[in-house]
Design an enzyme around this catalytic site. Structure first.
Site, mmCIF file in Angstrom:
data_model
loop_
_atom_site.group_PDB
_atom_site.id
_atom_site.type_symbol
_atom_site.label_atom_id
_atom_site.label_comp_id
_atom_site.label_asym_id
_atom_site.label_seq_id
_atom_site.Cartn_x
_atom_site.Cartn_y
_atom_site.Cartn_z
ATOM 1 C CE LYS A 75 -3.895 2.267 0.507
ATOM 2 N NZ LYS A 75 -3.429 3.148 -0.834
ATOM 3 C CD GLN A 96 3.308 4.824 2.088
ATOM 4 O OE1 GLN A 96 3.899 5.573 1.468
ATOM 5 N NE2 GLN A 96 2.087 5.286 2.876
ATOM 6 C CE LYS A 99 4.127 7.574 5.188
ATOM 7 N NZ LYS A 99 3.598 8.514 4.189
ATOM 8 C CE LYS A 111 4.729 7.106 -2.226
ATOM 9 N NZ LYS A 111 4.231 7.755 -0.786
ATOM 10 N N GLY A 150 -2.623 8.203 -4.341
ATOM 11 C CA GLY A 150 -2.045 9.396 -4.705
ATOM 12 C C GLY A 150 -0.774 9.792 -4.080
ATOM 13 C CG ASP A 151 3.497 10.739 -3.324
ATOM 14 O OD1 ASP A 151 3.439 10.436 -2.044
ATOM 15 O OD2 ASP A 151 4.528 11.157 -3.493
ATOM 16 C CB THR A 194 -1.998 13.834 4.300
ATOM 17 O OG1 THR A 194 -2.202 12.707 3.502
ATOM 18 C CG2 THR A 194 -0.311 13.676 4.818
ATOM 19 C CG ASN A 229 -4.169 16.489 -0.608
ATOM 20 O OD1 ASN A 229 -3.384 16.031 0.130
ATOM 21 N ND2 ASN A 229 -5.261 16.571 -0.953
ATOM 22 C CB SER A 374 -5.436 4.967 1.912
ATOM 23 O OG SER A 374 -5.278 5.954 1.011
#
Ligand code: GLU
Length: 450
Positions: A75, A96, A99, A111, A150-151, A194, A229, A374
């Protein structure tokens, strides 16, 4: 001197390994887990050919790093930016993994992305790129396998095009992407998550370290970098609570608001960014001063809370020193690895100096709210249900509180320091050790190391 081959990845690995030292000395059997967890389970590397508006074929490099699946399906987001390379995606996938562990949800780490630059591209070009990218990526992802999102460079529009392409290729409507539109499987609060989550985390830090700078006071001064964002919703939450947002920035420069940003102005920036505009076009707005080519950190004489929200390594050692001189008490990353190693050293030394020092939170803890929602989007998709805004926001608050608590207690136990004279625990050590133990233990149970 040997130059690092993958500088960003090596920086992220070094940071984690350094934090783990006290824990590994007490638990040497986990050294094997560190050796194994740093190698991604799989990297997919592919060609993306798309047609530009003149009918000319264009080529980009596409990637998906499937880092770790010990805690759940891979993810993590997709970054579309000309700087994208394997070093950057490995560092992001590695971060990630830990996290996602700190969210407490069932998500592994991954990622991906491409060295495609969405800036200056037409809508049709972006759509054709997304279709070409998904044509290959679709072989490697799925709601129980790998769930991108998204990123940087991948927002609601790109997620829509990617989702549509996957659905046509597979003839399946599943939750294999998050950040979807609200009417087609998306979750309330995902766009805000976020930024909001960052502020929920920061509120706990303020309550413990410097309640005099609570966010309900207009005298509390907040510097934010970035204007995408993450930074927009960070700023909106700060403004909603009552504190003053002094800065935002983009890759070209910073915009300082003498009396603080308003909610309306943040919405205006949101619209501008959707059209690919830059902050320099707002240089003549009354009450705002534009500084070309500089980041916000040296531009404000007094700042209490600093929130990097743009990209990696966006706070240098000198900028960290300027922030300390400006009276900063809390630095929490909305971006991933926002602070350089030098900046972190300065903040951590300030923390160790005792009351009145800086308290730093790494992105893998303070920005985990995005991927946490997410995870909640995946849960809703599995049930084919949609929770209300309030339900999702409350769950996000609970996840950030839990994440903060875990970082605080692991930081107290494993920072290898005597926490006397009111010295606060290292949230950097706490996040790294707690995330690592969770992933390592699951890997061990699944026979990945012994
Ligand atoms: N790109 C975001 C992050 O860095 C979100 C990833 C996701 O939602 O999967 O955490």
């Amino acid at each position: 001197m040997v130059l690092p081959h993958e500088p960003e990845f090596e920086q992220a690995l070094e940071e984690l390994s350094t934090s783990l030292q006290p824990f590994l000395e007490a638990n040497p059997q986990y050294k094997k887990a560190l050796e194994i967890v740093q190698v991604p389970e799989r990297i997919v590397n592919f060609r993306v050919v798309w047609e530009d508006d003149n009918g000319v074929p264009q080529v980009n490099r596409g990637f998906r790093v499937q880092y770790n699946s010990a805690l759940g399906p891979y993810k993590g987001g997709l970054r579309l930016h000309p700087s994208v390379n394997l070093s950057i995606l490995k560092f992001l996938g590695f971060e990630q993994t830990f996290k996602n562990a700190l969210t407490g949800l069932s998500m592994g780490g991954g990622k991906g992305g491409a060295d495609f630059d969405p800036k200056g591209k037409s809508d049709s070009e972006i759509r054709r790129f997304c279709v070409a990218f998904m044509t290959e990526l679709s072989r490697h992802i799925g709601s129980d396998t790998d769930v991108p999102a998204g990123d940087i460079g991948t927002g609601a529009r790109e997620i829509g095009y990617l989702f549509g392409a996957y659905k046509k290729l597979k003839n399946e409507f599943t939750g294999m992407l998050t950040g979807k539109g609200l009417t087609w499987g998306g979750s309330f609060i995902r766009p805000e998550a976020t930024g909001y989550g960052l502020i929920y985390y920061v509120e706990h830090m303020i309550a413990k370290a410097c309640p005099e700078y609570s966010l309900d006071k207009p005298t509390t001064l907040v510097a934010i970098s970035g204007s995408g964002n993450v930074s927009q919703y960070t700023a909106l939450k700060v403004i909603e609570l009552g504190a003053t947002v002094l800065t935002l920035s983009d890759s070209k420069g910073s915009l300082v608001a003498e009396k603080g940003y308003t909610k309306e102005f943040i919405h205006k920036i949101g619209e501008l960014k959707l059209k690919g505009g830059s902050l320099e076009t707002l240089a003549n707005e009354p009450g705002y001063t534009y500084h070309a080519g500089v980041r916000p950190w040296t531009l404000v004489p007094t700042v209490h809370i600093a929130l990097p929200g743009a990209t990696q390594n966006e706070v240098s050692g000198e900028e960290a020193e300027a922030l300390v001189k400006a009276g900063v008490r809390i630095v929490a990353e909305g971006s991933n690895m926002g602070c350089t190693t030098e900046a972190i050293e300065i903040f951590e030394a300030s923390r160790r100096s005792g009351p009145g020092g800086v308290w730093y939170a790494p992105g893998k803890a303070s920005n985990c709210g995005g991927v946490a929602v997410s995870g909640l989007e995946m849960a809703q998709n599995s049930q084919r249900l949609a929770w209300t805004t309030k339900e999702v926001d409350n769950k996000l608050k609970a996840i950030m509180a839990e994440c903060y608590g875990i970082c605080l207690s692991a930081g107290t136990k494993w920072s290898g320091e005597e926490l006397t004279d009111g010295v606060l625990p290292s949230l950097l050590a706490g996040a790294n050790v707690a995330g690592f133990i969770k992933v390592a233990d699951a890997m061990k149970a699944q026979g990945d190391w012994w």
